[in-house]
Motif scaffolding. Structure first.
Motif, mmCIF file in Angstrom:
data_model
loop_
_atom_site.group_PDB
_atom_site.id
_atom_site.type_symbol
_atom_site.label_atom_id
_atom_site.label_comp_id
_atom_site.label_asym_id
_atom_site.label_seq_id
_atom_site.Cartn_x
_atom_site.Cartn_y
_atom_site.Cartn_z
ATOM 1 N N UNK A 86 34.772 46.354 14.649
ATOM 2 C CA UNK A 86 34.909 46.290 16.104
ATOM 3 C C UNK A 86 35.904 45.237 16.558
ATOM 4 N N UNK A 87 36.175 44.269 15.738
ATOM 5 C CA UNK A 87 37.082 43.209 16.162
ATOM 6 C C UNK A 87 38.436 43.264 15.475
ATOM 7 N N UNK A 88 38.537 43.954 14.350
ATOM 8 C CA UNK A 88 39.791 43.959 13.588
ATOM 9 C C UNK A 88 40.941 44.569 14.370
ATOM 10 N N UNK A 89 40.676 45.646 15.072
ATOM 11 C CA UNK A 89 41.747 46.317 15.804
ATOM 12 C C UNK A 89 41.746 45.968 17.286
ATOM 13 N N UNK A 90 40.788 45.176 17.699
ATOM 14 C CA UNK A 90 40.661 44.889 19.119
ATOM 15 C C UNK A 90 41.579 43.778 19.588
ATOM 16 N N UNK A 91 42.184 43.042 18.687
ATOM 17 C CA UNK A 91 43.040 41.935 19.073
ATOM 18 C C UNK A 91 42.219 40.692 19.340
ATOM 19 N N UNK A 92 42.899 39.658 19.737
ATOM 20 C CA UNK A 92 42.225 38.396 20.028
ATOM 21 C C UNK A 92 41.462 38.519 21.344
ATOM 22 N N UNK A 93 40.615 37.549 21.614
ATOM 23 C CA UNK A 93 39.900 37.547 22.893
ATOM 24 C C UNK A 93 40.892 37.513 24.049
ATOM 25 N N UNK A 94 41.954 36.748 23.898
ATOM 26 C CA UNK A 94 42.956 36.665 24.960
ATOM 27 C C UNK A 94 43.644 38.015 25.161
ATOM 28 N N UNK A 95 44.024 38.679 24.074
ATOM 29 C CA UNK A 95 44.677 39.986 24.194
ATOM 30 C C UNK A 95 43.751 41.004 24.848
ATOM 31 N N UNK A 96 42.474 40.972 24.450
ATOM 32 C CA UNK A 96 41.506 41.898 25.051
ATOM 33 C C UNK A 96 41.303 41.580 26.531
ATOM 34 N N UNK A 97 41.272 40.291 26.875
ATOM 35 C CA UNK A 97 41.093 39.900 28.273
ATOM 36 C C UNK A 97 42.288 40.349 29.112
ATOM 37 N N UNK A 98 43.487 40.131 28.610
ATOM 38 C CA UNK A 98 44.688 40.561 29.336
ATOM 39 C C UNK A 98 44.661 42.072 29.546
ATOM 40 N N UNK A 99 44.339 42.825 28.512
ATOM 41 C CA UNK A 99 44.295 44.296 28.631
ATOM 42 C C UNK A 99 43.249 44.725 29.659
ATOM 43 N N UNK A 125 32.376 30.486 30.333
ATOM 44 C CA UNK A 125 33.179 29.386 29.784
ATOM 45 C C UNK A 125 34.319 29.897 28.907
ATOM 46 N N UNK A 126 34.047 30.938 28.113
ATOM 47 C CA UNK A 126 35.096 31.515 27.270
ATOM 48 C C UNK A 126 36.211 32.101 28.132
ATOM 49 N N UNK A 127 35.811 32.807 29.179
ATOM 50 C CA UNK A 127 36.795 33.410 30.073
ATOM 51 C C UNK A 127 37.606 32.332 30.791
ATOM 52 N N UNK A 128 36.939 31.266 31.195
ATOM 53 C CA UNK A 128 37.636 30.161 31.870
ATOM 54 C C UNK A 128 38.687 29.560 30.936
ATOM 55 N N UNK A 129 38.324 29.359 29.681
ATOM 56 C CA UNK A 129 39.264 28.803 28.695
ATOM 57 C C UNK A 129 40.472 29.723 28.525
ATOM 58 N N UNK A 130 40.221 31.015 28.430
ATOM 59 C CA UNK A 130 41.313 31.989 28.301
ATOM 60 C C UNK A 130 42.187 31.957 29.554
ATOM 61 N N UNK A 131 41.567 31.923 30.726
ATOM 62 C CA UNK A 131 42.317 31.888 31.977
ATOM 63 C C UNK A 131 43.194 30.654 32.091
ATOM 64 N N UNK A 132 42.645 29.516 31.705
ATOM 65 C CA UNK A 132 43.435 28.280 31.755
ATOM 66 C C UNK A 132 44.622 28.348 30.806
ATOM 67 N N UNK A 133 44.412 28.918 29.626
ATOM 68 C CA UNK A 133 45.511 29.057 28.665
ATOM 69 C C UNK A 133 46.574 30.011 29.200
ATOM 70 N N UNK A 134 46.154 31.108 29.817
ATOM 71 C CA UNK A 134 47.117 32.059 30.391
ATOM 72 C C UNK A 134 47.929 31.407 31.508
ATOM 73 N N UNK A 135 47.279 30.595 32.327
ATOM 74 C CA UNK A 135 48.011 29.897 33.397
ATOM 75 C C UNK A 135 48.981 28.877 32.809
ATOM 76 N N UNK A 136 48.563 28.168 31.777
ATOM 77 C CA UNK A 136 49.441 27.179 31.137
ATOM 78 C C UNK A 136 50.656 27.849 30.513
ATOM 79 N N UNK A 137 50.489 29.103 30.057
ATOM 80 C CA UNK A 137 51.590 29.865 29.465
ATOM 81 C C UNK A 137 52.447 30.552 30.520
ATOM 82 N N UNK A 138 52.038 30.478 31.781
ATOM 83 C CA UNK A 138 52.786 31.135 32.850
ATOM 84 C C UNK A 138 52.498 32.621 32.966
ATOM 85 N N UNK A 139 51.402 33.075 32.380
ATOM 86 C CA UNK A 139 51.066 34.508 32.423
ATOM 87 C C UNK A 139 50.007 34.826 33.462
ATOM 88 N N UNK A 140 49.572 33.811 34.222
ATOM 89 C CA UNK A 140 48.561 34.030 35.258
ATOM 90 C C UNK A 140 48.645 32.919 36.289
#
Length: 156
Positions: A86-99, A125-140
């Motif tokens: 279930x996780x091998x082809x699903x990508x990282x948590x960040x990739x899944x969140x973006x999709x 908390x996991x989603x918040x961490x992903x969101x903060x990383x996306x904002x730091x990368x300029x993707x959100x």
């Protein structure tokens, strides 16, 4: 001697077959993986029907999978497998969140956050961490109204 060898071979073969027999837990994992790795109100009957397990036996297997780290349950009761299949082809948590956010129209706000989090099987908390990383990368970014917006190529 030949009869003894055949008897020994038969015993070994039956022991080997029993060791590799598909257990109810194995069948449950396979059925949930085939159902897209999640079980919720929309597909639980279809998953259960093919297993031949009682609701109680299914619940016990689910609890074992959670305890073993092979599954989790969202705040609204969505059961999600985290097995390698279930996780091998699903990508990282960040990739899944973006999709998931892109599929929701590129915006996360009060109207859709619970649905998105439950679909991803992420804690706040996991989603918040992903969101903060996306904002730091300029993707959100966060809008003036407080909505989380993706600025990925699919959202511009």
């Amino acid at each position: 001697m030949a009869k003894t060898s055949l008897l020994c071979a038969a015993c070994i073969a039956s022991a080997t077959t029993a060791a590799y027999a598909e257990t109810p837990k194995d069948r449950t994992v396979a059925a949930i993986e085939a159902a897209g790795c999640t079980v919720d109100d929309t597909n639980i009957n279809a998953v259960l029907d093919g297993l031949g397990l009682s609701d109680e036996a299914f619940r016990v297997i689910g609890e074992e999978l959670v305890a073993e780290g092979f599954a989790d349950v969202s705040q609204i009761g969505v059961f999600r497998l985290t097995t390698p299949a279930c996780t091998a082809t699903a990508g990282t948590q960040t990739e899944r969140a973006v999709a998931a956010i892109e599929a929701a129209g590129c915006v996360v706000d009060r109207s859709n956050i619970n649905e998105i989090l439950d679909g991803l099987g992420l804690a706040d908390d996991d989603f918040r961490t992903i969101g903060e990383a996306l904002m730091a990368e300029g993707r959100a970014q966060v809008s003036d109204a407080g909505a989380f917006q993706l600025t990925t190529p699919n959202c511009n």
